[in-house]
Enzyme design. Structure first.
Site, PDB file in Angstrom:
ATOM      1  N   ASP A  27       0.795  -1.227   0.000  1.00  0.00           N
ATOM      2  CA  ASP A  27       0.000   0.000   0.000  1.00  0.00           C
ATOM      3  C   ASP A  27       0.831   1.282   0.000  1.00  0.00           C
ATOM      4  OD1 ASP A  27       1.066   0.056   2.548  1.00  0.00           O
ATOM      5  OD2 ASP A  27      -0.836  -0.269   3.595  1.00  0.00           O
ATOM      6  N   GLU A  50      -0.083  -8.919  -1.615  1.00  0.00           N
ATOM      7  CA  GLU A  50      -0.760  -8.415  -0.421  1.00  0.00           C
ATOM      8  C   GLU A  50      -1.977  -7.576  -0.828  1.00  0.00           C
ATOM      9  OE1 GLU A  50       1.212  -7.044   3.640  1.00  0.00           O
ATOM     10  OE2 GLU A  50       0.555  -5.290   2.488  1.00  0.00           O
ATOM     11  N   GLU A 102      -2.326   5.162   2.731  1.00  0.00           N
ATOM     12  CA  GLU A 102      -2.178   3.789   2.271  1.00  0.00           C
ATOM     13  C   GLU A 102      -3.487   3.149   1.813  1.00  0.00           C
ATOM     14  OE1 GLU A 102       1.390   4.691   4.774  1.00  0.00           O
ATOM     15  OE2 GLU A 102      -0.764   5.048   4.982  1.00  0.00           O
ATOM     16  N   HIS A 116       4.415   5.600  13.836  1.00  0.00           N
ATOM     17  CA  HIS A 116       4.908   6.532  12.818  1.00  0.00           C
ATOM     18  C   HIS A 116       3.855   6.949  11.793  1.00  0.00           C
ATOM     19  CE1 HIS A 116       5.039   2.721  10.632  1.00  0.00           C
ATOM     20  NE2 HIS A 116       5.015   3.443   9.516  1.00  0.00           N
ATOM     21  N   ARG A 167       1.019   8.502   9.465  1.00  0.00           N
ATOM     22  CA  ARG A 167       0.657   9.907   9.292  1.00  0.00           C
ATOM     23  C   ARG A 167      -0.596  10.289  10.076  1.00  0.00           C
ATOM     24  NH1 ARG A 167       3.115  12.626   4.806  1.00  0.00           N
ATOM     25  NH2 ARG A 167       4.563  11.249   3.706  1.00  0.00           N
ATOM     26  N   HIS A 176      11.064   6.278  13.991  1.00  0.00           N
ATOM     27  CA  HIS A 176      11.051   6.541  12.545  1.00  0.00           C
ATOM     28  C   HIS A 176      11.782   7.853  12.256  1.00  0.00           C
ATOM     29  CE1 HIS A 176       9.319   7.346   8.530  1.00  0.00           C
ATOM     30  NE2 HIS A 176       9.014   6.070   8.485  1.00  0.00           N
TER      31      HIS A 176
END
Length: 355
Positions: A80, A102, A116, A193, A195, A226
């Site tokens: 993604d 996936e 994603e 991490h 967004r 991250h």
């Protein structure tokens, strides 16, 4: 994708090319080194502070050039990421079939995970072959009118890679991890991490971690932070210089799997760790409001905690105080794969071209 690369390279019926965009240069190179992958094409697009539009346009332009040079019969994309979405579009513009590894994971909320969820849906619309990790993912695709004969339930390829990286008495590259008392302490590995967790949600998660450390003296927390400035600023501001909370740079994939395997539990908003950690028989607290991997919740491997200070604290403290619950989650069967996904993908690709 590393196990898929290995399987493709081992087939006399396939000529494979590997292209990396280096969307995350600083996190990519160690993975390539560990798996012995030498990319045929490296777009090296990463720049400091890059935004989604910049990543998309640079990846799309670069991938169009790669496809033009290779003239492939099939383009494989994974998961993604923004790179996945751009590669799918580049193949579509070039009228080249796409195989989506996936495939079929959905939250039905276009902003969680962001970006994603939409990246994955775009890849799903473009794809000709859909390699779904679970039957639930297959059902999602069927509901979107994807033909059943183009969907292959394979398991998740990441599971294929794990077992070969685990080692008894593993020596970590980060010396702090070699000094951790995994026997005498309950070690929690944490990653956060995404967004959608930037800003107040990440502040709340970090405050919950402080409270957990305050209330459970035998707990040690390891947080590979991250490189995103939005993540590092809050993590170090709230958790820095706190005894028993260890903020470190991201670790190599072999170190990460061995760290996870030694952990008492894992707190994460990562998608991949939701699948990989249950394979190691370690409970996972998911730091998100929704997950595109509900099979793990249903199987009892994952606990969906949300991202508020109270909800995160309550979920983790419950696992730290309820030994029966911890044992149940540890022993729950991982629904995401059996380590044979890559071979099934190769078989499906060859069958597609045979037909």
């Amino acid at each position: 994708m590393a196990p898929v690369v290995r399987v493709l390279e081992g087939s006399p019926l396939v000529q494979s090319f590997v292209c990396v965009t280096a969307q995350h240069r600083d996190m990519l190179d160690s993975v390539l080194d560990i798996f012995g992958i030498n990319p045929d094409f490296d777009l090296d697009i990463m720049t400091a502070g890059q935004g989604l539009a910049e990543i998309t346009t640079k990846a799309l332009n670069g991938l169009m050039g790669v496809i033009s040079r290779c003239e492939p019969d099939l383009v494989l994309v994974h998961g993604d990421t923004t790179t996945t979405m751009a590669a799918s579009l580049a193949a579509f513009y070039s009228q080249i079939p796409v195989g989506h590894v996936e495939a079929g994971l959905r939250t039905r909320n276009k902003y969680e995970p962001f970006p994603e969820e939409i990246n994955r849906r775009i890849a799903g619309v473009v794809a000709d072959l859909h390699f779904a990790p679970t039957n639930d993912a297959k059902d999602n695709l069927l509901k979107e009118n994807v033909p059943a004969d183009r969907i292959f339930v394979t398991g998740n390829t990441a599971i294929d890679a794990i077992d070969g990286m685990l080692a008894r008495n593993h020596t970590f590259k980060v010396d702090l991890l070699n000094q951790m008392d995994f026997e005498g302490k309950r070690v929690i590995t944490m990653t956060a991490h995404r967004r959608e967790n930037h800003g107040k949600p990440l502040e709340d998660i970090c405050k919950a971690v402080l409270a957990i450390k305050r209330d459970f003296a035998d707990v040690e927390i390891v947080y590979p932070v991250h490189p995103s400035p939005a993540v590092r600023e809050n993590a170090y501001k709230i958790l820095g210089n706190t005894q028993g909370i260890h903020l470190i740079d991201p670790v190599d994939v072999d170190d990460m799997y061995n760290l996870l395997s030694e952990s008492h539990l894992v707190m994460t908003d990562s998608g991949g760790l939701q699948e990989e950690t249950p394979h190691l028989n370690v409970p996972v607290v998911v730091l998100r409001n929704v997950t595109e991997r509900p099979e793990g919740v249903d199987a009892g491997c994952l606990m969906l905690a949300g991202n508020t200070e109270k909800s995160v604290y309550d979920a983790v403290s419950k696992l730290l105080t309820d030994n029966n619950l911890h044992k149940q989650m540890s022993l729950a069967k991982n629904p995401f794969g059996d380590g044979q996904a890559s071979g099934r993908i190769l078989k499906a690709i060859l069958e597609y071209f045979r037909k």
